[in-house]
Design a protein around this motif. Structure first.
Motif, PDB file in Angstrom:
ATOM      1  N   UNK A 167      94.955   6.125  81.056  1.00 30.89           N
ATOM      2  CA  UNK A 167      95.961   6.434  80.037  1.00 30.89           C
ATOM      3  C   UNK A 167      95.442   7.365  78.958  1.00 30.89           C
ATOM      4  N   UNK A 168      94.127   7.502  78.827  1.00 30.38           N
ATOM      5  CA  UNK A 168      93.583   8.344  77.759  1.00 30.38           C
ATOM      6  C   UNK A 168      93.796   9.828  78.005  1.00 30.38           C
ATOM      7  N   UNK A 169      94.345  10.207  79.171  1.00 33.90           N
ATOM      8  CA  UNK A 169      94.569  11.632  79.433  1.00 33.90           C
ATOM      9  C   UNK A 169      95.875  12.149  78.838  1.00 33.90           C
ATOM     10  N   UNK A 170      96.719  11.273  78.300  1.00 29.93           N
ATOM     11  CA  UNK A 170      98.053  11.704  77.858  1.00 29.93           C
ATOM     12  C   UNK A 170      97.997  12.523  76.576  1.00 29.93           C
ATOM     13  N   UNK A 171      97.371  11.983  75.539  1.00 32.92           N
ATOM     14  CA  UNK A 171      97.282  12.687  74.254  1.00 32.92           C
ATOM     15  C   UNK A 171      95.929  13.391  74.137  1.00 32.92           C
ATOM     16  N   UNK A 172      95.912  14.506  73.439  1.00 32.53           N
ATOM     17  CA  UNK A 172      94.667  15.261  73.301  1.00 32.53           C
ATOM     18  C   UNK A 172      93.620  14.477  72.529  1.00 32.53           C
ATOM     19  N   UNK A 173      94.041  13.472  71.742  1.00 32.77           N
ATOM     20  CA  UNK A 173      93.101  12.669  70.967  1.00 32.77           C
ATOM     21  C   UNK A 173      92.679  11.409  71.717  1.00 32.77           C
ATOM     22  N   UNK A 174      93.169  11.216  72.929  1.00 25.73           N
ATOM     23  CA  UNK A 174      92.859   9.996  73.671  1.00 25.73           C
ATOM     24  C   UNK A 174      91.413   9.909  74.115  1.00 25.73           C
ATOM     25  N   UNK A 486      88.273  14.511  84.062  1.00 24.72           N
ATOM     26  CA  UNK A 486      87.388  13.947  83.045  1.00 24.72           C
ATOM     27  C   UNK A 486      87.831  12.568  82.588  1.00 24.72           C
ATOM     28  N   UNK A 487      89.108  12.255  82.752  1.00 24.90           N
ATOM     29  CA  UNK A 487      89.605  10.926  82.364  1.00 24.90           C
ATOM     30  C   UNK A 487      89.509   9.925  83.499  1.00 24.90           C
ATOM     31  N   UNK A 488      90.005  10.289  84.688  1.00 24.94           N
ATOM     32  CA  UNK A 488      89.891   9.352  85.800  1.00 24.94           C
ATOM     33  C   UNK A 488      88.438   9.259  86.270  1.00 24.94           C
ATOM     34  N   UNK A 489      87.614  10.257  85.937  1.00 29.31           N
ATOM     35  CA  UNK A 489      86.196  10.217  86.306  1.00 29.31           C
ATOM     36  C   UNK A 489      85.458   9.071  85.658  1.00 29.31           C
ATOM     37  N   UNK A 490      86.001   8.524  84.560  1.00 25.28           N
ATOM     38  CA  UNK A 490      85.396   7.355  83.923  1.00 25.28           C
ATOM     39  C   UNK A 490      85.529   6.117  84.804  1.00 25.28           C
ATOM     40  N   UNK A 491      86.593   6.073  85.615  1.00 27.16           N
ATOM     41  CA  UNK A 491      86.800   4.969  86.568  1.00 27.16           C
ATOM     42  C   UNK A 491      85.962   5.305  87.793  1.00 27.16           C
TER      43      UNK A 491
END
Length: 547
Positions: A167-174, A486-491
């Motif tokens: 979910x952190x990929x939605x907003x630029x500040x996520x 870069x966001x799903x790469x955390x999983x």
């Protein structure tokens, strides 16, 4: 041109990443603390070695701090910390814990219904607050919940981790990586969300389906739970007024950041004043409650993690609800002072029989005790700030600047141009090939280049170096593919793929739950592969429609 200095720079960079992934501590002589080589120290040591070997100079260090190619490290960190402070202080009010209790009531005794509701709640909260505050609060809650309800913790905790990071990929500040991409690719902050919302929805839905598939057994998610009674969501809301004010200020800051991005204004100039205003409010509100002896965190109330322990009472006693969370002003015994000890004749006799202590050790112990006493008094008076302070990710500051400097050193030695040439040869400038190559490389590099921040900085530099040979459409497509990766790469397969992963593992260790690297990789493998394929496919579809 690649030289011996270039090879040395690359080797030192790779070795430093190895220590980020697998930290070690060097033994030292007795009474001297072991020297850690980890996420914080390894990149800094690498910079010192490269400087001593004349592989980089002060100009490279300056460029790594100030920024090049439109990427401003200080801008990114100020923005991230100001919003992180507002999100963490909002969490301290108990609003996330209250939301978890409310969702638990809605799920009732239906195991899959509750599993789904938790996934949706964690996803929505992570969109608004980012992954770190949600992982801080949500992990503690789920540990207690699964323990009391006698559930297999792995399925619930892995689901939480996947939901928060996706979910952190939605907003630029996520996520800090999103800010790097917006800065490095000159993507408008509102446009960033417009590009990532569809890949996010696809990734989130298919991630849940993948989780459901691998946890379909009753061993992981029972069909029926031992639900004893509804939880009192209001009882864990420690500061309703602070929750309202904090929510309003955070929402206002996010909206204004999106608006000003259309006018080319640096968004940290908006987020920082909001964070300062929130700090002033926190101090003033805590002081007012302290003077008036109103209920406040630290004076008869529990913090968000401790509130989760109320589940024990609720679920062990059928039909009973959580007892009222009324505050009591607890008087703590005053700490003995040096004057009182010396004025006691018995105490003086006792000391006189002991061997005299070195003055330096006595002074250090005295100052240390005074410091601890002062901290306790300040924490009791201003609990919001002093609870939020240790939760801010300060380790990100030296690590992020060090990563910028090291990658600037790679650029100085010609490696970024080499990597850009390889990218062009592999894709021939084709948009769809670029999407898949950057996306898959992004996911892989999150695991092997020292968190997703390092991977994002590196690939942003590489694509920028190749940009003269890329069309505008391909350049933009690479940015969105990297945002997804870069966001799903955390999983992913290593905890160090993201700071959230290191934070998550640390919380579990504190609570006595050990999740091995192999277990983490095993349960993340299917969701990660599914999200990579689905997310990059949606990016390709978006680009096909737009261009």
């Amino acid at each position: 041109m690649i030289t011996g200095y270039s090879v040395a720079t690359l080797v030192v960079f790779v070795i430093s990443i190895g220590f980020v992934i697998y930290p070690v501590s060097i033994p030292t002589p007795r009474r001297i603390p072991r020297i850690p080589i980890n996420l914080t120290t390894a990149p800094i040591i690498a910079i010192a070695i490269l400087w001593a070997a004349q592989c980089l100079d002060p100009t490279v260090i300056r460029d790594g701090i100030v920024g090049t190619d439109g990427v401003k490290p200080y801008n990114i960190l100020i923005l991230f910390f100001s919003l992180a402070y507002m999100a963490i202080t909002l969490d301290i009010t108990g609003i996330l814990q209250s939301a978890a209790f409310w969702v638990s009531n809605k799920g009732g005794s239906n195991g899959w219904k509750l599993y789904t509701y938790f996934y949706i709640m964690l996803t929505l909260l992570s969109i608004l607050l980012g992954n770190d505050p949600v992982i801080l609060s949500g992990t503690a809650f789920l540990i207690y919940y699964t323990k009391v309800a006698e559930l297999n913790h792995i399925s619930w905790l892995m689901s939480e981790f996947a939901a928060a990071n996706t979910a952190s990929m939605v907003l630029f500040v996520g996520n800090p990586t999103n800010v790097v991409i917006c800065e490095g690719f000159n993507v408008n902050n509102a446009a960033f969300t417009a590009y990532t919302i569809l890949p996010f929805i696809a990734c989130s839905v298919f991630c849940f389906l993948a989780l459901g598939g691998q946890y379909h057994s009753k061993k992981y998610v029972p069909r029926k739970l031992n639900h004893a009674a509804d939880l009192d969501a209001r009882s864990v809301l420690l500061d309703p007024i602070g929750a309202c004010v904090g929510s309003f200020m955070l929402a206002s800051a996010l909206i204004l950041c999106l608006v000003v991005s259309f006018f080319g204004i640096d968004v940290w100039k908006i987020s920082l004043p909001f964070a300062v205003a929130k700090f002033i409010y926190d101090v003033a509100w805590d002081h007012y409650r302290f003077v008036r002896q109103l209920p406040m965190l630290g004076r008869g109330q529990k913090g968000p993690e401790e509130n989760a322990m109320q589940l024990d009472d609720v679920m062990l006693q059928d039909g009973q609800t959580i007892s009222d969370n009324k505050s009591r002003h607890r008087q703590s015994a005053p700490l003995p002072t040096t004057d009182k000890v010396n004025s006691d004749p018995d105490s003086n006799r006792t000391f006189s029989n002991r061997s005299p202590q070195p003055l330096s050790k006595t002074s250090i112990a005295l100052w240390r005790s005074k410091g601890i006493a002062l901290h306790k008094r300040l924490h009791a008076h201003f609990p919001t700030f002093f609870t939020a302070l240790p939760r801010l990710p300060f380790a990100l500051v030296p690590f992020a600047f060090a990563q910028f400097i090291l990658i600037e050193a790679l650029s100085h030695q010609g490696w970024i141009d080499v990597f850009a040439t390889w990218l062009l040869r592999a894709t021939h400038g084709d948009m769809y090939r670029t999407i898949w190559l950057i996306g898959v490389l992004g996911v892989i590099l999150c695991n092997v280049s020292g968190t997703n921040i390092g991977a994002t900085i590196l690939l942003t530099k590489v694509v920028n170096a190749a940009s003269p040979m890329l069309s505008d459409q391909t350049f933009r497509a690479a940015a969105i593919a990297l945002a997804v990766a870069s966001n799903i790469g955390a999983v992913s397969f290593t905890f160090s793929a993201s700071l959230a992963g290191l934070l998550w593992r640390g919380i579990l260790k504190q609570k006595g739950i050990i999740v091995s690297q192999a277990t983490f990789a095993y349960w993340n493998a299917l969701p990660l592969v599914v999200m990579t394929v689905v997310g990059l496919s949606v990016v390709c579809a978006e680009m096909a429609v737009l261009y």
